[in-house]
Design an enzyme around this catalytic site. Sequence first.
Site, PDB file in Angstrom:
ATOM      1  N   HIS A  20       0.783  -1.055  -0.047  1.00 16.57           N
ATOM      2  CA  HIS A  20       0.142   0.101  -0.036  1.00 16.57           C
ATOM      3  C   HIS A  20       0.775   1.164  -0.018  1.00 16.57           C
ATOM      4  O   HIS A  20       0.383   2.326  -0.368  1.00 16.57           O
ATOM      5  CB  HIS A  20      -0.945   0.087   1.220  1.00 16.57           C
ATOM      6  CG  HIS A  20      -2.382   0.657   0.861  1.00 16.57           C
ATOM      7  ND1 HIS A  20      -2.339   1.718   0.063  1.00 16.57           N
ATOM      8  CD2 HIS A  20      -3.362   0.460   1.097  1.00 16.57           C
ATOM      9  CE1 HIS A  20      -3.662   1.894  -0.090  1.00 16.57           C
ATOM     10  NE2 HIS A  20      -4.304   0.994   0.875  1.00 16.57           N
ATOM     11  N   ARG A  21       2.056   0.935   0.256  1.00 15.71           N
ATOM     12  CA  ARG A  21       2.977   2.335   0.390  1.00 15.71           C
ATOM     13  C   ARG A  21       3.128   2.897  -1.270  1.00 15.71           C
ATOM     14  O   ARG A  21       3.540   3.900  -1.510  1.00 15.71           O
ATOM     15  CB  ARG A  21       4.306   1.897   0.824  1.00 15.71           C
ATOM     16  CG  ARG A  21       4.285   1.617   2.542  1.00 15.71           C
ATOM     17  CD  ARG A  21       5.675   1.207   2.796  1.00 15.71           C
ATOM     18  NE  ARG A  21       6.025  -0.200   2.151  1.00 15.71           N
ATOM     19  CZ  ARG A  21       7.068  -0.704   2.430  1.00 15.71           C
ATOM     20  NH1 ARG A  21       8.050  -0.525   3.462  1.00 15.71           N
ATOM     21  NH2 ARG A  21       7.631  -1.748   1.714  1.00 15.71           N
TER      22      ARG A  21
END
Lengths: 362, 325, 443
Positions: free
Chosen positions: C416-417
Amino acid sequence: MSKKTTTTADKKSDDAAGFRNSPVNAALESGQKIELYRTMVRIRRFEERSLRAYQAKKIGGFLHLYVGQEAVAVAACSLMGPDDHVITAYRDHGHAIAVGMDTKALMAELYGKATGCSKGKGGSMHFFAPEKRYWGGHGIVGGQIPLGTGLAYAIKFKGAKGAAMAFMGDGAVNQGSVHESYNLAALWKLPIIFVIENNGYSMGTSQARSSAGDLARRAEAYHMDWGLCEGHDIYEVRATLDKHLRAAREQSRPSIVEIRTYRYRGHSVADPDTTYRTKQEVEEYRRTKDPIQVFQTQLIAEKVLNESLVEEIDQAARAESDHAAEFAEASPFPTVADIQHDVYWEADNPADRKSAGRLFFD
Amino acid sequence: MPVITYREAIRHALSEELERDANVVIMGEEVAQFHGAYKVTEGLLAKFGPQRVLDTPISEAGFTGLGIGASMLGVRPVIELMFWSFYSVAFDQILNNAANVRYMSGGLLHCPIVIRGPANGGTNVGATHSLTPENVLAHTPGVKVVVPSTPYDAKGLLKSAIRDNDPVMFLENTMLYGEKGDVPDGEYTIPLGSAEVKRTGTDLTIVTYGRSVLHSLKAAELLEKEHDVSAEVVDLRSIRPLDIDTVIASVAKTHHVLIVEEQQPFASVGSQLTFMIQKEAFDELDAPINRLANVDAPAIYSPPVEAEQLPNPQRVLKAALETIA
Amino acid sequence: MAEIIDMPKLSDTMTVGTLVKWLKKEGDPVKTGDMLAEVETDKATMELESFFDGTLLKIFAANGAQVAIGEPLCAIGKPGETVDAPAHKPAPAAPTAEPAPADKGKPAAATNAKNEAQSRPAPVGQVSDLPHPAAPAPAPAQPTPPSTSSGRIKISPLARKLAAEKNIDPSRVHGSGPGGRIVRADILAAEKSGASGAAAPSSRLAGSGRTGPIQDDRIVPASNMRATIAKRLVEAKTTIPHFYLEIEVDAAPMLELRAQLNTALEAEGVKLSVNDFILKAAAEALRQVPAANASWEGAGIHYHGAAHVSFAVAIEDGLITPVVRDTHAKSIFQVSTEARSLGKLAKDKKLKPEQFTGGTFCVSNLGMMGIDRFSAVINPPNAAILAVGATVKKPVVKDDRIVVGQRVSLTLSCDHRVVDGAVGARYLAALRQLLEAPALLLI
């Protein structure tokens, strides 16, 4: 008929008479002549009987028959004195019978039986009788010739008045070990006759296709005496070999003697016999020069033999070979335990063993 | 005790046996007038005369076969091969005739001959002169094979070999001829087929023979000093007959085995030993049997590299450490 | 009485002879030494010679017949004598005097006799004195050693013997020798510490039910590979914020195209797998949604110019991810060839470092192992990994009708980064489009 041909024919018959009257043959009594004849017949019947046994699967491996060459071994061995020794290659049945080995032990050896002369361990190519000064019976072409040279060396070393006769076929003369032996014998003046039984073929290769030059004449390069004679006339073989034996025994002079002979059978009975020579060739020799027939004719002319004696000798020889085969058949095979006997002298004489450790590895 | 060379020890054995038995003769290339290619037979011609010490032509098949034939009639020839590498040209005589005549005659004959000479690499003579055929010879039932490592053993074993009634192949080593050792004056013999523990130890058995014994003893010292490993060195002395019992007894003590041999590894003497040890001492083994042999190729000529092709103390040391890892 | 002439042994290796031609016919007189026939052996054509005088009464083997040694060929006897064809002979028995193998000092004469009887049937037509085994061979007297279900214990012969003597269970002893082999010192140490306790129940008891352990209770030291896997996956799962997106794709068009290509191009050695399509499609989808072809690098995001798609291969004691470099730039056929070769190198543990590092996106396929769907752990520094399930037939709604469809499940694990939900969704949409219209992959 030209004069020349007549002369040659006369000379031939003179030669034949000459050989018959040579001292070594002139000294033969009738009984001795009959024994020579009988030995030749016994060899032939033995060989024929062994062929039957081979075809009946009683005999394994190879079987190199002496049929046609009988006069050579019989003549040579008849000349042996107490310090003379004989060694030959794998066509060794004739010499074995000629030195006086028992045909029962010979046939039993062919059958692979424990009663064989080598206890079933040697087979057809490896007959020995040291007590008769017969040192085999060797399988590798030419390999026995250095051994024969060693016998001659030992005779000389011990100061005995004897000689060695080392037999080989015409196929052996091109082996390196044979030439090494010629050189040593000449160099060291050893009492030996290298006897080339030239039956015309090294296996299936004719002399013309395998050997350059004359076989016995190679002796000249080694400054050795040499001789050449016909092998179908036992008188001629005896007269020729006697001369060379005397030179060996008395003057330690080695020599090479080529004896022209002929075999009627294939190289081994397992080998084809029609690829390299014709049947006519075999038949022609058999008809004109068969050593047994030639000697029989001579002995009949000399009134040493007659028809009934010929028949009697033949029947006895057949019976002897049949008895030999029966003896062989009835004899036991060696046991598996026997496989490891007669490998090492020490293993066979444990009381005298000096070494320790294992000799066998199973 | 007198200290003499391996060469002298062999010469003494020959001389004593020539003296003891009038049937003993020495034959070979350059053994008489030339004093021996490696001077082993020096002085024997002068002492025993040309009937007993004979120069032969370069004719290995001829004179080896001649010796075999003579031995059948009771002469006891000691045949010198200038190098055992030349056995290849006398192969038929040695392995068909000497080895087999007794058997093929059903025990009617025997062949009391000794064939001796050096068999080793390490002298930068290339592949044709560096053969070590003890495995090939011992492969053949009927012959005996001896490979002594010290002057003492060489003399005692050669005297036994000459008195033996079977053909004995006696393999010496040109690199040992100058090695010295204690050899008593006077008569002694060492029975063929008896190994000797040349050094006792508790952690590792090194089974070896010939010059490799010397390498193994040096390596054993290093193992003791530098690695606190106690190695036992068993010198086979003779390959056939083989004293496997001494080997097994040592294995039962140390439980680790390294075989060191100057042999090409395939089907070598070590291969046979390995089979016998695992068969007869399986439960004594605490690690796989290890072997150090020649680097498997024909003998290389290049001098510094040949030293690395053969066993040497450093290679033995390394193999020993692997064995006990 | 007439003599029956059998097929002779005419060479050392002959077993059967071919009767080429009779040289005499029935009724002909025959003398010793006459040639009766030509016989071809394994070596040559030889002549069959008569050892008898008489008349050739009967011929039993026709020209051309193959006759074993010892089988009858003809009969020779007195003229007019009648002969019957001899019965077929049994094969010649082995020498009757064949001795038993020498007993090398082992006092087991009875056993020997029994072994003889068991290993060698009595010759046909011969009454055997040897005791016949009354029953099938008895079970071996020694109990077989306990077999461990998951590989044997490495132990030296000496240590094994000591362990048995001291009643120590080797499976509880740590091996300090090479490769973990238990050596004598280990058994002696175990004896001193007493830690190993009594041996396990004997195999006879354990073997009677299913109460024994399912495997040796043991600690296996981590291999380098296993240690690396452990470290990297803990790092991945604990430091990367994973989320998962899942779709199901119609695999029928891909399977159909694959079948067509494999049939049509079989001669050229083409053998495409489902995985090859997915590898190629994954790269093409990255071309369309390059934001997924990226790595989190702390200070920023590294967007990769090339799509190097890696794929997970299970190997002996772990797994490895070989990389098809520049997947986007290669044809599906090149991808297929390269993936197959890399897979083999991986199984053989022959991959070079550059062949399993530097991937930018990873595919993990457990479909061939029967897994319907699963979620994979991201292989850092990749931003996503695609988990591929099995292609399965299932009912699907097509044009408002329920039909049989071929479906494959695809699950994308995203970092998700780097990859947000929308990016991941766009990537999967692109992937679906490519797989459902796979001809696009051939362009």
